[in-house]
Scaffold this active site. Structure first.
Site, PDB file in Angstrom:
ATOM      1  N   ASN A 100     -19.896  -2.814  -8.208  1.00 21.47           N
ATOM      2  CA  ASN A 100     -20.384  -3.558  -7.047  1.00 21.47           C
ATOM      3  C   ASN A 100     -19.472  -3.422  -5.843  1.00 21.47           C
ATOM      4  OD1 ASN A 100     -18.537  -5.137  -8.702  1.00 21.47           O
ATOM      5  ND2 ASN A 100     -18.846  -6.785  -7.219  1.00 21.47           N
ATOM      6  N   SER A 101     -18.383  -2.667  -5.969  1.00 22.73           N
ATOM      7  CA  SER A 101     -17.493  -2.430  -4.827  1.00 22.73           C
ATOM      8  C   SER A 101     -18.152  -1.495  -3.828  1.00 22.73           C
ATOM      9  CB  SER A 101     -16.179  -1.815  -5.312  1.00 22.73           C
ATOM     10  OG  SER A 101     -16.403  -0.504  -5.819  1.00 22.73           O
ATOM     11  N   TYR A 133       0.839  -1.198   0.000  1.00 20.79           N
ATOM     12  CA  TYR A 133       0.000   0.000   0.000  1.00 20.79           C
ATOM     13  C   TYR A 133       0.878   1.253   0.000  1.00 20.79           C
ATOM     14  CZ  TYR A 133      -4.193   2.767   0.954  1.00 20.79           C
ATOM     15  OH  TYR A 133      -5.230   3.651   0.862  1.00 20.79           O
ATOM     16  N   GLY A 168      -6.913   0.160  -8.624  1.00 17.55           N
ATOM     17  CA  GLY A 168      -6.383  -0.602  -9.745  1.00 17.55           C
ATOM     18  C   GLY A 168      -6.481  -2.088  -9.500  1.00 17.55           C
ATOM     19  N   ASN A 200     -15.164   4.501   1.864  1.00 17.00           N
ATOM     20  CA  ASN A 200     -15.828   4.388   0.562  1.00 17.00           C
ATOM     21  C   ASN A 200     -16.849   5.488   0.278  1.00 17.00           C
ATOM     22  OD1 ASN A 200     -14.310   2.122  -0.063  1.00 17.00           O
ATOM     23  ND2 ASN A 200     -15.822   0.705   0.761  1.00 17.00           N
ATOM     24  N   ASP A 250     -18.729 -10.152 -15.578  1.00 21.74           N
ATOM     25  CA  ASP A 250     -19.744 -11.206 -15.710  1.00 21.74           C
ATOM     26  C   ASP A 250     -19.498 -12.280 -14.651  1.00 21.74           C
ATOM     27  OD1 ASP A 250     -21.886 -12.577 -16.643  1.00 21.74           O
ATOM     28  OD2 ASP A 250     -20.899 -13.338 -18.449  1.00 21.74           O
TER      29      ASP A 250
END
Length: 375
Positions: A193-194, A94, A287, A167, A217
């Site tokens: 969907n995060s 990180y 990413g 978030n 998918d």
């Protein structure tokens, strides 16, 4: 080709004292004294002493809490999520890395159980969240500086509070700071969907902004698509549909995107760029594909698109002097929560003692729920 390189910065966390197995390990520039014979209060924490795979290096340990200073607060951690940044920090990849040993977790909500005699911003019973990354939230209790936390109303749902500081703040700032979005405008995003993606959907819907949401998918695509649409998503499409002519038909029902939000990188980011309207912006905040962002020369030359990046810890530090902007954003987000317009992402609540299962689940591909440790 524009490639985002990893920059690792060693950071000191201002309120961490690890005392395990009879040995005190100072992991900050702040040293605490313990009176002889005094029995220090203790807590349990998820600690890692070296970088590596979280399920292998994170261990549950007992820790002594430092004495309560005059400007400190003692808190009981209520719930703390497992975010991708937490995993990357333990792996050593990180952008900020703590001195080791370190307590995992950068986000969560806690209840204030005691305050120092000079504390003015919070009181016993308040809920608080970290102002910045690095406080080590994967533990049962902590003594923190008053300046390291900010209060939230304890009338919002626990999971909303525990997942608010990263978030939703990322989504809020990206929707606010890069393009002047108005009702009827369009945003396109991958990783829809995060946790960030779900927050973008809800915040955009509250502003009347259309969203085109791209997800990989998977067998349960229809179920996931329906869930995102129930949150307010205008359109949900598969990654491969970004490259199909049928997408032109979609943009006959809503304007071409003014803003693209990229949490994946690689080819997915390039395809987002192709659908931006002239003069629009693509903001990269993650990413997940671990592939560089490749920008076709036509995008900046002929379409005048802007390529930007965003990292919420950097924004928080840039606005840390008075804290007014951060508090105003939290107030706005909490108001939306109370109005039922912003909910926590889909979460799996895991007992603190079952942390290995939570870490393993958080690293499983196609996981659509956030793992939250409940103390």
């Amino acid at each position: 080709m524009l490639t985002f390189h990893r920059l690792c910065v060693r950071t000191t966390f201002s309120a961490r004292l690890l005392k395990t197995t009879g040995r005190t390990e100072h992991a900050s520039g702040r040293h605490w004294s313990h009176s002889a014979g005094r029995c220090s209060p203790t807590c349990r924490a998820l600690v890692y002493e070296r970088h590596g795979e979280p399920t292998q290096v994170v261990q549950l340990k007992n820790m002594d809490l430092p004495p309560l200073g005059s400007k400190d607060v003692q808190v009981k951690i209520l719930a703390a999520p497992v975010n991708p940044s937490d995993i990357n920090m333990i792996q050593g990849t990180y952008a900020i890395l703590p001195d080791l040993p370190a307590v995992g977790g950068n986000e969560g909500v806690a209840e204030v159980v005691e305050v120092g005699d000079r504390v003015t911003s919070v009181k016993v019973g308040d809920w608080v969240i970290p102002k910045d990354a690095g406080l080590g939230t994967w533990r049962t209790d902590a003594v923190l500086s008053e300046d390291d936390v900010v209060s939230l109303p304890n009338t919002i749902p626990l999971l909303s509070a525990a997942t608010l500081g990263v978030n939703p703040c990322t989504a809020y700032r990206m929707l606010s700071d890069f393009e002047d979005l108005k009702a009827g405008d369009t945003v396109i995003q991958n990783a829809a969907n995060s946790g960030v993606g779900q927050a973008v959907i809800q915040l955009a819907a509250a502003r009347g902004v259309n969203t085109v949401n791209v997800i990989r998918d998977r067998p349960e695509f229809t179920h996931l698509s329906d869930r995102l649409k129930a949150m307010g998503a205008t359109h949900v499409i598969k990654e491969e549909e970004l490259r199909q002519p049928a997408l032109k038909e979609l943009f006959k029902t809503c304007p071409k995107p003014k803003l693209a939000l990229n949490g994946v990188g690689g080819r997915s980011a390039t395809e987002l760029l192709r659908h931006l309207q002239r003069g629009g912006s693509m903001v990269t905040y993650g990413g997940m594909s671990k592939q560089p962002v490749t920008v076709p020369v036509s995008a900046p030359i002929f379409k005048d698109v802007k390529i930007r990046g965003f990292w919420v810890p950097q924004w928080k530090r840039a606005h840390s002097n008075d804290g007014a902007a951060f508090k105003a954003m939290l107030d706005d987000l909490c108001s939306l929560i109370k109005e039922g317009k912003l909910s926590a992402p889909a979460c799996s609540q895991i007992s603190f003692l079952d942390h290995s299962a939570a870490l393993a689940a958080a690293m499983t591909p196609f996981t659509s729920t956030k793992q939250v440790l409940v103390m």
